[in-house]
Design a protein around this motif. Structure first.
Motif, short mmCIF file in Angstrom:
data_model
loop_
_atom_site.label_atom_id
_atom_site.label_comp_id
_atom_site.label_asym_id
_atom_site.label_seq_id
_atom_site.Cartn_x
_atom_site.Cartn_y
_atom_site.Cartn_z
N ASP A 199 0.83 -1.22 0.00
CA ASP A 199 0.00 0.00 0.00
C ASP A 199 0.86 1.26 0.00
OD1 ASP A 199 -2.17 -1.62 0.02
OD2 ASP A 199 -2.69 -1.31 2.13
N VAL A 200 1.98 1.21 0.74
CA VAL A 200 2.87 2.37 0.79
C VAL A 200 3.50 2.61 -0.59
CG1 VAL A 200 5.08 3.20 1.71
CG2 VAL A 200 3.35 2.32 3.26
N ARG A 201 3.92 1.53 -1.26
CA ARG A 201 4.50 1.70 -2.61
C ARG A 201 3.49 2.33 -3.56
NH1 ARG A 201 6.86 -3.46 -1.39
NH2 ARG A 201 9.09 -3.12 -1.01
N GLU A 202 2.25 1.89 -3.43
CA GLU A 202 1.20 2.43 -4.30
C GLU A 202 1.00 3.92 -4.01
OE1 GLU A 202 -3.51 1.83 -4.95
OE2 GLU A 202 -2.38 0.02 -4.44
N VAL A 260 11.32 11.05 -4.26
CA VAL A 260 12.27 9.95 -4.50
C VAL A 260 12.19 9.08 -3.25
CG1 VAL A 260 14.67 9.34 -4.91
CG2 VAL A 260 13.75 11.49 -5.81
N TRP A 261 11.89 7.78 -3.41
CA TRP A 261 11.57 7.00 -2.22
C TRP A 261 12.07 5.56 -2.31
CZ3 TRP A 261 8.44 2.90 -3.56
CH2 TRP A 261 7.68 3.04 -4.74
N GLY A 262 12.11 4.93 -1.14
CA GLY A 262 12.38 3.50 -1.02
C GLY A 262 11.52 2.96 0.10
N VAL A 263 11.15 1.68 0.01
CA VAL A 263 10.30 1.07 1.04
C VAL A 263 10.97 -0.19 1.57
CG1 VAL A 263 8.05 -0.02 1.49
CG2 VAL A 263 8.18 1.96 -0.02
#
Length: 285
Positions: free
Chosen positions: A81-84, A92-95
């Motif tokens: 859900d966080v990636r979505e 700019v992100w990473g999970v």
């Protein structure tokens, strides 16, 4: 001033343990990451909320396995859900995701927070808030030694707050918070250094807040010192009333803790502040 901001908050961390809080937490952290041109890491935990030691005495391996697999599924669902959610932003992100026991989650957060410039978290207190939110915050602040911005669920944090209230009491924690917040203070229109019931004796009695406002002024911060009487039972209430009177966008304060078996836990004044604050609170320890 723009460049100073851009140089400063480069790595932002947020922690997600609850699907209910996911939309606001991610939206707050992502908007700040975009404004600061920073990298956002979202850490998702499936939390095993059974207290350590609670079921080990007579528990069979099946109970442990069941708890673990439930927490693992939870972590994977949160991460998806966080990636979505992050996919819809320009950040700019990473999970990352994993499983943590309640007693251990602070340590996991701290190990990642240490290499961040700022941790953005939801308010840990209130209706329906999980018990893990407090150790997450404590882990970042005390062991991670990084400033934390606690944002109420329904408030949009400003990357460049215009009016900021600084809770000032001469303490090391307050000074550390102030130093960490300098990039935000230098771009603010007004910074109110609030001194509540200054000591009648002591080196600064004739000019409470004077030295700190001089320190800030040399950084180009537009400062006013507001000396207030403690007219309400709690210092936090006096501070928050002032925040509301000034219509401030943010509070900067030291996070006070006390130690319980070498693990710092938030002190009452800090907790009161976080329970009641209707604006983002920037804290450091």
């Amino acid at each position: 001033m723009q460049t100073e901001m851009h140089m400063y908050f480069k790595s932002i961390l947020t922690v997600v343990t609850d699907s209910e809080l996911l939309p606001s937490t991610i939206s707050h952290a992502a908007s700040l990451a975009e404004s600061y041109d920073a990298h956002l890491t979202a850490l998702c935990f499936g939390v095993d909320r059974t207290q350590t030691g609670y079921y080990y005495a007579g528990a069979n391996a099946m109970v442990l396995q069941e708890t673990l697999s439930r927490a693992t599924k939870e972590a994977e669902a949160l991460a998806a859900d966080v990636r979505e959610a992050l996919g819809r932003t320009n950040a700019v992100w990473g999970v990352d995701h994993g499983v943590a026991q309640l007693a251990d989650i602070g340590r996991h957060v701290a190990s990642r927070a240490r290499f961040s410039d700022l941790v953005v978290l939801p308010q840990p207190y209130g209706d329906g808030k999980g018990v893990e939110l407090e150790p997450v915050l404590e882990g970042a602040l005390f062991d991670g030694q990084v400033p934390v911005l606690v944002v109420p669920d329904n408030v949009e944090p400003k990357a460049r707050p215009k009016r900021v209230v600084v809770g000032w009491n001469e303490g090391n924690e307050a000074l550390r918070a102030l130093r960490c917040a300098l990039p935000l203070l230098t771009t603010a229109e007004n910074v109110h250094v609030v001194v509540i019931d200054p000591p009648k004796h002591g080196p600064n009695r004739s000019d409470p807040g004077g030295m700190v406002s001089e320190f800030l002024a040399r950084h180009g911060v537009k400062t006013e010192v507001d000396v207030l009487a403690k007219t309400l039972p709690r210092v936090s209430d006096v501070l928050l009333r002032h925040v509301s009177d000034l219509d401030a966008d943010m509070v900067v304060m030291g996070a006070y803790g006390h130690s319980r078996f070498r693990e710092a836990i938030l002190g009452g004044a800090t907790r009161n502040m976080l329970e009641q604050a209707g604006v983002p609170v920037f804290m450091a320890h």
